[in-house]
Design a protein around this motif. Structure first.
Motif, PDB file in Angstrom:
ATOM      1  N   ARG A  58       0.827  -1.203   0.000  1.00 12.57           N
ATOM      2  CA  ARG A  58       0.000   0.000   0.000  1.00 12.57           C
ATOM      3  C   ARG A  58       0.867   1.262   0.000  1.00 12.57           C
ATOM      4  O   ARG A  58       0.589   2.207  -0.740  1.00 12.57           O
ATOM      5  CB  ARG A  58      -0.930   0.001   1.212  1.00 12.57           C
ATOM      6  CG  ARG A  58      -2.021  -1.033   1.119  1.00 12.57           C
ATOM      7  CD  ARG A  58      -2.790  -1.134   2.411  1.00 12.57           C
ATOM      8  NE  ARG A  58      -3.880  -2.094   2.312  1.00 12.57           N
ATOM      9  CZ  ARG A  58      -4.376  -2.744   3.350  1.00 12.57           C
ATOM     10  NH1 ARG A  58      -3.898  -2.541   4.562  1.00 12.57           N
ATOM     11  NH2 ARG A  58      -5.360  -3.602   3.181  1.00 12.57           N
ATOM     12  N   GLU A  82      -8.424   8.114  -3.940  1.00 10.70           N
ATOM     13  CA  GLU A  82      -9.813   7.660  -3.853  1.00 10.70           C
ATOM     14  C   GLU A  82     -10.101   6.618  -4.927  1.00 10.70           C
ATOM     15  O   GLU A  82     -10.712   5.586  -4.658  1.00 10.70           O
ATOM     16  CB  GLU A  82     -10.767   8.848  -3.993  1.00 10.70           C
ATOM     17  CG  GLU A  82     -10.789   9.757  -2.786  1.00 10.70           C
ATOM     18  CD  GLU A  82     -11.775  10.894  -2.905  1.00 10.70           C
ATOM     19  OE1 GLU A  82     -12.307  11.314  -1.871  1.00 10.70           O
ATOM     20  OE2 GLU A  82     -12.031  11.380  -4.047  1.00 10.70           O
ATOM     21  N   PHE A  91      -7.890   3.221  -4.322  1.00 10.98           N
ATOM     22  CA  PHE A  91      -8.218   2.399  -3.160  1.00 10.98           C
ATOM     23  C   PHE A  91      -9.718   2.295  -2.887  1.00 10.98           C
ATOM     24  O   PHE A  91     -10.132   1.660  -1.915  1.00 10.98           O
ATOM     25  CB  PHE A  91      -7.481   2.933  -1.914  1.00 10.98           C
ATOM     26  CG  PHE A  91      -5.995   2.799  -2.013  1.00 10.98           C
ATOM     27  CD1 PHE A  91      -5.372   1.567  -1.878  1.00 10.98           C
ATOM     28  CD2 PHE A  91      -5.202   3.915  -2.253  1.00 10.98           C
ATOM     29  CE1 PHE A  91      -3.997   1.450  -1.971  1.00 10.98           C
ATOM     30  CE2 PHE A  91      -3.819   3.811  -2.343  1.00 10.98           C
ATOM     31  CZ  PHE A  91      -3.212   2.560  -2.207  1.00 10.98           C
ATOM     32  N   VAL A 116     -11.904   4.569  -1.872  1.00 10.17           N
ATOM     33  CA  VAL A 116     -12.279   5.229  -0.617  1.00 10.17           C
ATOM     34  C   VAL A 116     -12.739   6.655  -0.896  1.00 10.17           C
ATOM     35  O   VAL A 116     -12.554   7.166  -1.996  1.00 10.17           O
ATOM     36  CB  VAL A 116     -11.088   5.274   0.378  1.00 10.17           C
ATOM     37  CG1 VAL A 116     -10.655   3.868   0.753  1.00 10.17           C
ATOM     38  CG2 VAL A 116      -9.906   6.054  -0.182  1.00 10.17           C
ATOM     39  N   THR A 117     -13.326   7.278   0.110  1.00  9.66           N
ATOM     40  CA  THR A 117     -13.676   8.687   0.041  1.00  9.66           C
ATOM     41  C   THR A 117     -12.864   9.415   1.099  1.00  9.66           C
ATOM     42  O   THR A 117     -12.869   9.030   2.269  1.00  9.66           O
ATOM     43  CB  THR A 117     -15.178   8.893   0.322  1.00  9.66           C
ATOM     44  OG1 THR A 117     -15.920   8.174  -0.675  1.00  9.66           O
ATOM     45  CG2 THR A 117     -15.549  10.364   0.261  1.00  9.66           C
ATOM     46  N   ILE A 118     -12.140  10.445   0.669  1.00 14.11           N
ATOM     47  CA  ILE A 118     -11.316  11.231   1.582  1.00 14.11           C
ATOM     48  C   ILE A 118     -11.833  12.659   1.549  1.00 14.11           C
ATOM     49  O   ILE A 118     -11.937  13.268   0.483  1.00 14.11           O
ATOM     50  CB  ILE A 118      -9.832  11.191   1.159  1.00 14.11           C
ATOM     51  CG1 ILE A 118      -9.313   9.745   1.156  1.00 14.11           C
ATOM     52  CG2 ILE A 118      -8.982  12.070   2.084  1.00 14.11           C
ATOM     53  CD1 ILE A 118      -7.924   9.574   0.541  1.00 14.11           C
ATOM     54  N   THR A 138      -5.277   7.896   4.240  1.00 20.75           N
ATOM     55  CA  THR A 138      -5.838   6.850   3.378  1.00 20.75           C
ATOM     56  C   THR A 138      -6.215   5.629   4.205  1.00 20.75           C
ATOM     57  O   THR A 138      -7.291   5.043   4.004  1.00 20.75           O
ATOM     58  CB  THR A 138      -4.832   6.464   2.279  1.00 20.75           C
ATOM     59  OG1 THR A 138      -4.421   7.639   1.577  1.00 20.75           O
ATOM     60  CG2 THR A 138      -5.450   5.490   1.290  1.00 20.75           C
ATOM     61  N   GLU A 163      -7.064   5.527   7.372  1.00 17.81           N
ATOM     62  CA  GLU A 163      -8.268   5.827   8.142  1.00 17.81           C
ATOM     63  C   GLU A 163      -9.508   5.761   7.254  1.00 17.81           C
ATOM     64  O   GLU A 163     -10.528   5.197   7.659  1.00 17.81           O
ATOM     65  CB  GLU A 163      -8.157   7.212   8.778  1.00 17.81           C
ATOM     66  CG  GLU A 163      -7.171   7.264   9.930  1.00 17.81           C
ATOM     67  CD  GLU A 163      -6.878   8.679  10.397  1.00 17.81           C
ATOM     68  OE1 GLU A 163      -7.621   9.622  10.035  1.00 17.81           O
ATOM     69  OE2 GLU A 163      -5.880   8.844  11.138  1.00 17.81           O
ATOM     70  N   ALA A 164      -9.421   6.315   6.064  1.00 16.23           N
ATOM     71  CA  ALA A 164     -10.564   6.304   5.141  1.00 16.23           C
ATOM     72  C   ALA A 164     -10.938   4.878   4.724  1.00 16.23           C
ATOM     73  O   ALA A 164     -12.105   4.545   4.554  1.00 16.23           O
ATOM     74  CB  ALA A 164     -10.251   7.159   3.916  1.00 16.23           C
ATOM     75  N   ALA A 165      -9.903   4.029   4.567  1.00 17.12           N
ATOM     76  CA  ALA A 165     -10.119   2.657   4.103  1.00 17.12           C
ATOM     77  C   ALA A 165     -10.398   1.682   5.244  1.00 17.12           C
ATOM     78  O   ALA A 165     -10.791   0.554   5.009  1.00 17.12           O
ATOM     79  CB  ALA A 165      -8.908   2.199   3.307  1.00 17.12           C
ATOM     80  N   TRP A 172      -8.029   0.495   7.354  1.00 18.00           N
ATOM     81  CA  TRP A 172      -6.930  -0.505   7.425  1.00 18.00           C
ATOM     82  C   TRP A 172      -6.437  -0.646   8.830  1.00 18.00           C
ATOM     83  O   TRP A 172      -6.069   0.187   9.531  1.00 18.00           O
ATOM     84  CB  TRP A 172      -5.763  -0.099   6.528  1.00 18.00           C
ATOM     85  CG  TRP A 172      -6.089  -0.080   5.072  1.00 18.00           C
ATOM     86  CD1 TRP A 172      -7.051  -0.783   4.426  1.00 18.00           C
ATOM     87  CD2 TRP A 172      -5.449   0.709   4.051  1.00 18.00           C
ATOM     88  NE1 TRP A 172      -7.048  -0.488   3.089  1.00 18.00           N
ATOM     89  CE2 TRP A 172      -6.062   0.415   2.835  1.00 18.00           C
ATOM     90  CE3 TRP A 172      -4.401   1.616   4.073  1.00 18.00           C
ATOM     91  CZ2 TRP A 172      -5.683   1.006   1.631  1.00 18.00           C
ATOM     92  CZ3 TRP A 172      -4.026   2.210   2.881  1.00 18.00           C
ATOM     93  CH2 TRP A 172      -4.661   1.901   1.668  1.00 18.00           C
TER      94      TRP A 172
END
Length: 83
Positions: free
Chosen positions: A8, A52, A55, A57-59, A77, A79-81, A83
């Motif tokens: 990642r 975004e 991955f 995701v929404t940031i 990233t 935190e948004a995903a 992980w």
């Protein structure tokens, strides 16, 4: 560090370097995009959008001030995903 985390981080670094037109050897986890590499605010928006997409995701744009180096980008990233 697990292989997944390394993968990642490598992908994030690849995205950042492509957008900022930098060689990956120039960028460290703590080098500052603006101060050390001359990035502008548009680059930050492009990085956010690319992350975004890459991955899924929404940031929030309110996270941009934290995304000043690779460590910050990874944290936001992750935190948004979730992980």
């Amino acid at each position: 560090m697990t292989a997944m985390v390394e993968e990642r981080i490598s992908k994030i670094k690849e995205i950042v370097c492509e957008i900022l037109e930098l060689d990956e050897s120039e960028v460290t986890n703590t080098s500052l995009f603006v101060d050390d590499h001359g990035a502008d605010s548009l680059g930050s928006i492009e990085i956010l959008a690319s992350l975004e997409k890459a991955f899924g995701v929404t940031i929030e744009q309110s996270e941009l001030p934290r995304m000043v180096n690779l460590d910050g980008v990874y944290e936001v990233t992750a935190e948004a995903a979730g992980w």
